[in-house]
Motif scaffolding. Structure first.
Motif, PDB file in Angstrom:
ATOM      1  N   ARG A 144      34.697  16.734  24.021  1.00  0.00           N
ATOM      2  CA  ARG A 144      33.927  15.547  23.664  1.00  0.00           C
ATOM      3  C   ARG A 144      34.162  14.467  24.708  1.00  0.00           C
ATOM      4  O   ARG A 144      35.244  14.398  25.293  1.00  0.00           O
ATOM      5  CB  ARG A 144      34.359  15.010  22.287  1.00  0.00           C
ATOM      6  CG  ARG A 144      34.065  15.943  21.145  1.00  0.00           C
ATOM      7  CD  ARG A 144      35.041  15.746  19.983  1.00  0.00           C
ATOM      8  NE  ARG A 144      35.140  14.348  19.564  1.00  0.00           N
ATOM      9  CZ  ARG A 144      34.413  13.785  18.610  1.00  0.00           C
ATOM     10  NH1 ARG A 144      33.507  14.506  17.980  1.00  0.00           N
ATOM     11  NH2 ARG A 144      34.601  12.525  18.269  1.00  0.00           N
ATOM     12  N   GLY A 145      33.152  13.610  24.935  1.00  0.00           N
ATOM     13  CA  GLY A 145      33.352  12.608  25.967  1.00  0.00           C
ATOM     14  C   GLY A 145      32.329  11.501  25.940  1.00  0.00           C
ATOM     15  O   GLY A 145      31.510  11.397  25.025  1.00  0.00           O
ATOM     16  N   VAL A 146      32.404  10.662  26.977  1.00  0.00           N
ATOM     17  CA  VAL A 146      31.499   9.526  27.123  1.00  0.00           C
ATOM     18  C   VAL A 146      30.832   9.585  28.494  1.00  0.00           C
ATOM     19  O   VAL A 146      31.350  10.196  29.437  1.00  0.00           O
ATOM     20  CB  VAL A 146      32.236   8.173  26.968  1.00  0.00           C
ATOM     21  CG1 VAL A 146      32.855   8.060  25.585  1.00  0.00           C
ATOM     22  CG2 VAL A 146      33.298   7.996  28.051  1.00  0.00           C
ATOM     23  N   LEU A 147      29.672   8.946  28.565  1.00  0.00           N
ATOM     24  CA  LEU A 147      28.910   8.832  29.809  1.00  0.00           C
ATOM     25  C   LEU A 147      29.124   7.429  30.352  1.00  0.00           C
ATOM     26  O   LEU A 147      28.925   6.447  29.632  1.00  0.00           O
ATOM     27  CB  LEU A 147      27.433   9.075  29.524  1.00  0.00           C
ATOM     28  CG  LEU A 147      26.481   9.187  30.706  1.00  0.00           C
ATOM     29  CD1 LEU A 147      26.712  10.503  31.443  1.00  0.00           C
ATOM     30  CD2 LEU A 147      25.028   9.110  30.220  1.00  0.00           C
ATOM     31  N   LEU A 148      29.556   7.320  31.610  1.00  0.00           N
ATOM     32  CA  LEU A 148      29.767   6.021  32.251  1.00  0.00           C
ATOM     33  C   LEU A 148      28.619   5.753  33.207  1.00  0.00           C
ATOM     34  O   LEU A 148      28.396   6.538  34.137  1.00  0.00           O
ATOM     35  CB  LEU A 148      31.093   5.991  32.999  1.00  0.00           C
ATOM     36  CG  LEU A 148      32.352   6.144  32.145  1.00  0.00           C
ATOM     37  CD1 LEU A 148      32.928   7.552  32.312  1.00  0.00           C
ATOM     38  CD2 LEU A 148      33.399   5.131  32.540  1.00  0.00           C
ATOM     39  N   VAL A 149      27.878   4.671  32.982  1.00  0.00           N
ATOM     40  CA  VAL A 149      26.701   4.381  33.787  1.00  0.00           C
ATOM     41  C   VAL A 149      26.835   3.006  34.431  1.00  0.00           C
ATOM     42  O   VAL A 149      27.565   2.151  33.944  1.00  0.00           O
ATOM     43  CB  VAL A 149      25.413   4.450  32.949  1.00  0.00           C
ATOM     44  CG1 VAL A 149      25.253   5.822  32.326  1.00  0.00           C
ATOM     45  CG2 VAL A 149      25.411   3.379  31.860  1.00  0.00           C
ATOM     46  N   GLY A 150      26.129   2.800  35.524  1.00  0.00           N
ATOM     47  CA  GLY A 150      26.152   1.520  36.219  1.00  0.00           C
ATOM     48  C   GLY A 150      25.773   1.689  37.669  1.00  0.00           C
ATOM     49  O   GLY A 150      25.731   2.799  38.200  1.00  0.00           O
ATOM     50  N   ASP A 151      25.496   0.578  38.322  1.00  0.00           N
ATOM     51  CA  ASP A 151      25.156   0.603  39.743  1.00  0.00           C
ATOM     52  C   ASP A 151      26.353   1.046  40.575  1.00  0.00           C
ATOM     53  O   ASP A 151      27.496   1.060  40.094  1.00  0.00           O
ATOM     54  CB  ASP A 151      24.713  -0.789  40.210  1.00  0.00           C
ATOM     55  CG  ASP A 151      23.425  -1.228  39.531  1.00  0.00           C
ATOM     56  OD1 ASP A 151      22.627  -0.344  39.166  1.00  0.00           O
ATOM     57  OD2 ASP A 151      23.222  -2.445  39.373  1.00  0.00           O
ATOM     58  N   GLY A 152      26.102   1.398  41.834  1.00  0.00           N
ATOM     59  CA  GLY A 152      27.185   1.708  42.742  1.00  0.00           C
ATOM     60  C   GLY A 152      28.150   0.544  42.848  1.00  0.00           C
ATOM     61  O   GLY A 152      27.732  -0.606  42.985  1.00  0.00           O
ATOM     62  N   GLY A 153      29.442   0.813  42.750  1.00  0.00           N
ATOM     63  CA  GLY A 153      30.441  -0.231  42.804  1.00  0.00           C
ATOM     64  C   GLY A 153      30.797  -0.834  41.459  1.00  0.00           C
ATOM     65  O   GLY A 153      31.629  -1.743  41.375  1.00  0.00           O
ATOM     66  N   ALA A 154      30.174  -0.320  40.380  1.00  0.00           N
ATOM     67  CA  ALA A 154      30.452  -0.867  39.053  1.00  0.00           C
ATOM     68  C   ALA A 154      31.811  -0.436  38.519  1.00  0.00           C
ATOM     69  O   ALA A 154      32.323  -1.035  37.584  1.00  0.00           O
ATOM     70  CB  ALA A 154      29.352  -0.451  38.069  1.00  0.00           C
ATOM     71  N   GLY A 155      32.378   0.608  39.101  1.00  0.00           N
ATOM     72  CA  GLY A 155      33.685   1.060  38.650  1.00  0.00           C
ATOM     73  C   GLY A 155      33.672   2.393  37.932  1.00  0.00           C
ATOM     74  O   GLY A 155      34.648   2.753  37.254  1.00  0.00           O
ATOM     75  N   LYS A 156      32.584   3.156  38.067  1.00  0.00           N
ATOM     76  CA  LYS A 156      32.490   4.443  37.366  1.00  0.00           C
ATOM     77  C   LYS A 156      33.578   5.405  37.829  1.00  0.00           C
ATOM     78  O   LYS A 156      34.306   5.992  37.016  1.00  0.00           O
ATOM     79  CB  LYS A 156      31.107   5.064  37.584  1.00  0.00           C
ATOM     80  CG  LYS A 156      29.949   4.235  37.064  1.00  0.00           C
ATOM     81  CD  LYS A 156      28.632   4.960  37.181  1.00  0.00           C
ATOM     82  CE  LYS A 156      28.239   5.271  38.616  1.00  0.00           C
ATOM     83  NZ  LYS A 156      28.002   4.039  39.414  1.00  0.00           N
ATOM     84  N   SER A 157      33.694   5.587  39.151  1.00  0.00           N
ATOM     85  CA  SER A 157      34.687   6.531  39.678  1.00  0.00           C
ATOM     86  C   SER A 157      36.108   6.036  39.448  1.00  0.00           C
ATOM     87  O   SER A 157      37.010   6.827  39.146  1.00  0.00           O
ATOM     88  CB  SER A 157      34.443   6.771  41.172  1.00  0.00           C
ATOM     89  OG  SER A 157      33.226   7.451  41.378  1.00  0.00           O
TER      90      SER A 157
END
Length: 266
Positions: A144-157
C-alpha cells in the motif's frame, strides 16, 4: 518488467544504438525472476547505420502537414511522433505492441532520455492497456502507498529518499504507471533508478547513500540504484491510498500535514 508487463528491448548491431544498452538496462524495470516470458511489449532501438541509411529521414513534404501524416497513421493503428526532434522517429504499432526508436546517433536524443528510456513510446503503448504514465513519485509499505505529485523541485525525490531511509519502499520517484485494478488505483514501477542532487544526498550523512558515486545529469542530479543502499526497497506494485503534494516550508516553519482538495492534487 515494466508496469507489470514483460518488455523486450533490442538494439541494432551495426550502428551506435548499442551504446545505449548499458544505460537503458540499468534503468528499465525489474529483471525477470528466472526464465523467459513471452513479451507483452517489444521495442527496437536503432540508429540510421543499423538500417544501412546514411542518415535518419527528415520530414520534407511541405504539401502534406506532419499532423495529417500522424492522423493517417492512427487510422491504421499506428502511432508516430515526429518531428519533435530532428532526425528522431518514434513509431508504434499498437496492435502488435511493437515500437521503434530511430535516430542518427544517441547524441540526437534529449538529455533526459537516459534517465527515462523509451518513455515517449511507453505512453501510447501502455495507454492501450489502460495504464497512464505519470510524472510522480511513490512511497509505501506492505503493498500500500501514496502518490507524490508536484512540479520539478517540489521535493518528490527528496521525500521518497527520506522514506526509504525510514524503512519504506517505492515503485519509483520520477515516472510511474497508474491504472485501476479491481476498482482501486495502483502504481506500477517503470524504472528502478532514483535521482537526487548532492545536497539532498548530503542530508543522509552517515549513510552510504550520502556518497553515491556518479556525475550529475542534465538536471544536476545523481542517478543511483536504491536497492544498493536500501535492499528490498523496490515495489513492483503499490495500491494507492492517498495523494501527497510536497511543499518545501520556508524558514523555521515546522513540518505539517495539511488536507488538500482533489482539485489541488489534479
Amino acid at each position: 518488467r515494466m508496469a507489470g508487463l514483460t518488455v523486450e528491448v533490442a538494439f541494432g548491431g551495426r550502428g551506435s544504438s548499442g551504446d545505449l544498452t548499458d544505460a537503458y538496462s540499468a534503468h528499465i524495470g525489474l529483471p525477470l525472476a528466472g526464465g523467459e516470458e513471452p513479451a507483452d511489449l517489444r521495442f527496437f532501438v536503432l540508429s540510421a547505420a543499423d538500417l544501412d541509411l546514411a542518415a535518419s529521414p527528415e520530414w520534407g513534404d511541405t504539401a502534406w502537414p506532419v499532423d495529417a501524416f500522424g492522423a493517417a497513421l492512427q487510422r491504421l493503428g499506428l502511432f508516430a511522433e515526429y518531428p519533435w526532434l530532428k532526425g528522431v522517429w518514434r513509431l508504434l504499432d499498437t496492435a502488435e505492441a511493437t515500437g521503434v526508436l530511430l535516430m542518427n546517433t544517441p547524441a540526437d536524443l534529449p538529455a533526459w532520455d537516459g534517465g527515462a528510456p523509451l518513455v515517449d513510446l511507453l505512453r501510447p503503448a501502455l495507454a492501450r492497456r489502460g495504464i497512464r504514465v505519470v510524472h510522480a513519485a511513490t512511497l509505501g509499505a506492505q503493498g500500500r502507498g501514496v502518490l507524490l505529485v508536484g512540479d520539478g523541485g517540489a521535493g518528490k525525490s527528496a521525500t521518497t529518499l527520506a522514506g526509504l531511509a525510514a524503512g519504506l519502499g517505492t515503485a519509483g520517484d520520477d515516472y510511474i504507471g497508474v491504472s485501476f485494478e479491481g476498482g482501486e488505483p495502483v502504481a506500477r514501477m517503470l524504472y528502478r533508478m532514483m535521482k537526487q542532487d548532492r545536497s539532498g544526498l548530503a542530508r543522509h550523512a552517515g549513510h552510504a547513500v550520502a556518497s553515491a558515486p556518479g556525475e550529475p545529469n542534465w538536471r544536476g542530479k545523481i542517478e543511483f540504484a536504491p536497492e544498493l543502499y536500501f535492499p528490498g526497497c523496490l515495489a513492483e506494485r503499490l495500491a494507492l491510498k492517498a495523494v501527497v503534494i510536497p511543499h518545501i516550508a520556508a524558514g523555521e516553519e515546522a513540518p505539517a500535514l495539511v488536507p488538500a482538495t482533489g482539485g489541488e492534487a489534479l
